[in-house]
Design an enzyme around this catalytic site. Structure first.
Site, PDB file in Angstrom:
ATOM      1  N   HIS A  32      92.754 -23.607-106.148  1.00  0.00           N
ATOM      2  CA  HIS A  32      92.065 -24.668-105.412  1.00  0.00           C
ATOM      3  C   HIS A  32      90.561 -24.627-105.667  1.00  0.00           C
ATOM      4  O   HIS A  32      89.998 -23.575-105.983  1.00  0.00           O
ATOM      5  CB  HIS A  32      92.344 -24.542-103.920  1.00  0.00           C
ATOM      6  CG  HIS A  32      93.764 -24.864-103.569  1.00  0.00           C
ATOM      7  ND1 HIS A  32      94.192 -24.944-102.272  1.00  0.00           N
ATOM      8  CD2 HIS A  32      94.851 -25.126-104.338  1.00  0.00           C
ATOM      9  CE1 HIS A  32      95.479 -25.250-102.249  1.00  0.00           C
ATOM     10  NE2 HIS A  32      95.903 -25.355-103.505  1.00  0.00           N
ATOM     11  N   GLU A  73      88.054 -24.761-103.644  1.00  0.00           N
ATOM     12  CA  GLU A  73      87.330 -23.851-102.757  1.00  0.00           C
ATOM     13  C   GLU A  73      87.540 -22.399-103.175  1.00  0.00           C
ATOM     14  O   GLU A  73      86.633 -21.579-103.061  1.00  0.00           O
ATOM     15  CB  GLU A  73      87.786 -24.043-101.303  1.00  0.00           C
ATOM     16  CG  GLU A  73      87.562 -25.446-100.766  1.00  0.00           C
ATOM     17  CD  GLU A  73      88.754 -26.374-100.969  1.00  0.00           C
ATOM     18  OE1 GLU A  73      88.879 -27.336-100.197  1.00  0.00           O
ATOM     19  OE2 GLU A  73      89.562 -26.152-101.901  1.00  0.00           O
ATOM     20  N   CYS A  93      92.786 -26.609 -97.192  1.00  0.00           N
ATOM     21  CA  CYS A  93      94.113 -26.201 -96.732  1.00  0.00           C
ATOM     22  C   CYS A  93      93.983 -24.869 -95.991  1.00  0.00           C
ATOM     23  O   CYS A  93      92.901 -24.274 -95.952  1.00  0.00           O
ATOM     24  CB  CYS A  93      95.065 -26.069 -97.925  1.00  0.00           C
ATOM     25  SG  CYS A  93      94.706 -24.630 -98.964  1.00  0.00           S
ATOM     26  N   CYS A  97      92.653 -21.920 -98.224  1.00  0.00           N
ATOM     27  CA  CYS A  97      91.206 -21.989 -98.454  1.00  0.00           C
ATOM     28  C   CYS A  97      90.427 -21.769 -97.166  1.00  0.00           C
ATOM     29  O   CYS A  97      89.362 -21.142 -97.180  1.00  0.00           O
ATOM     30  CB  CYS A  97      90.844 -23.326 -99.096  1.00  0.00           C
ATOM     31  SG  CYS A  97      91.508 -23.480-100.767  1.00  0.00           S
TER      32      CYS A  97
END
Length: 154
Positions: free
Chosen positions: A81, A83, A109, A112
């Site tokens: 991801h 992040e 999410c 993260c």
């Protein structure tokens, strides 16, 4: 001459996060993120396969093939991801995210959100929604300010 309206700091850094998203190799959702401390960018990230691994633009999307809904079964994905990549980039280059702000094109999410909390980030600014109420709960309980801004109209 017309009046020039400067973007706010949040709009400015969100625009950079959108630019980072353009590097994404994900077929389902392109996400970009920027880590900022004291109005200085310390790292950027976007979602895609780990370094040296063939990405979804080359091999297709496993999640699409298996019809996995957004927000579920994160482990069935080659992508890292935005992040997560952001925090890794900060670590690789010796820039602490503690006390900083993450600008991301999509609400984080739960995976993260937990990393953001443990990295000491104090504020997350995002635009797009993501179906993960647990992430919101974790960020809220940890005292991380979560701010949604609308896209800037030109």
């Amino acid at each position: 001459m017309g009046q020039h309206e400067r973007p706010s700091w949040d709009e400015y850094f969100m625009e950079i996060a959108r630019l980072a998203a353009s590097r994404s190799t994900c077929l389902r959702r392109q996400v970009g993120a920027v880590m900022v401390r004291d109005r200085h960018i310390i790292a950027t990230g976007y979602n895609g396969a780990p370094h040296g691994i063939r990405h979804c633009l080359e091999v297709g999307c496993l999640r699409m093939e298996l019809n996995i809904p957004s927000g579920e079964r994160h482990e069935l994905c080659l992508g890292v991801h935005a992040e997560q990549n952001l925090i890794v980039q900060a670590a690789l280059h010796g820039s602490s995210p503690a006390g900083g702000t993450v600008y991301t094109t999509t609400q984080p999410c739960i995976l993260c959100a937990k990393l953001i909390v443990n990295a000491g980030v104090r504020r997350v600014v995002f635009q797009g929604d993501y179906p993960d109420p647990l992430a919101r709960r974790v960020l809220d309980e940890a005292g991380v300010e979560l701010v949604r801004i609308e896209p800037r109209t030109k």
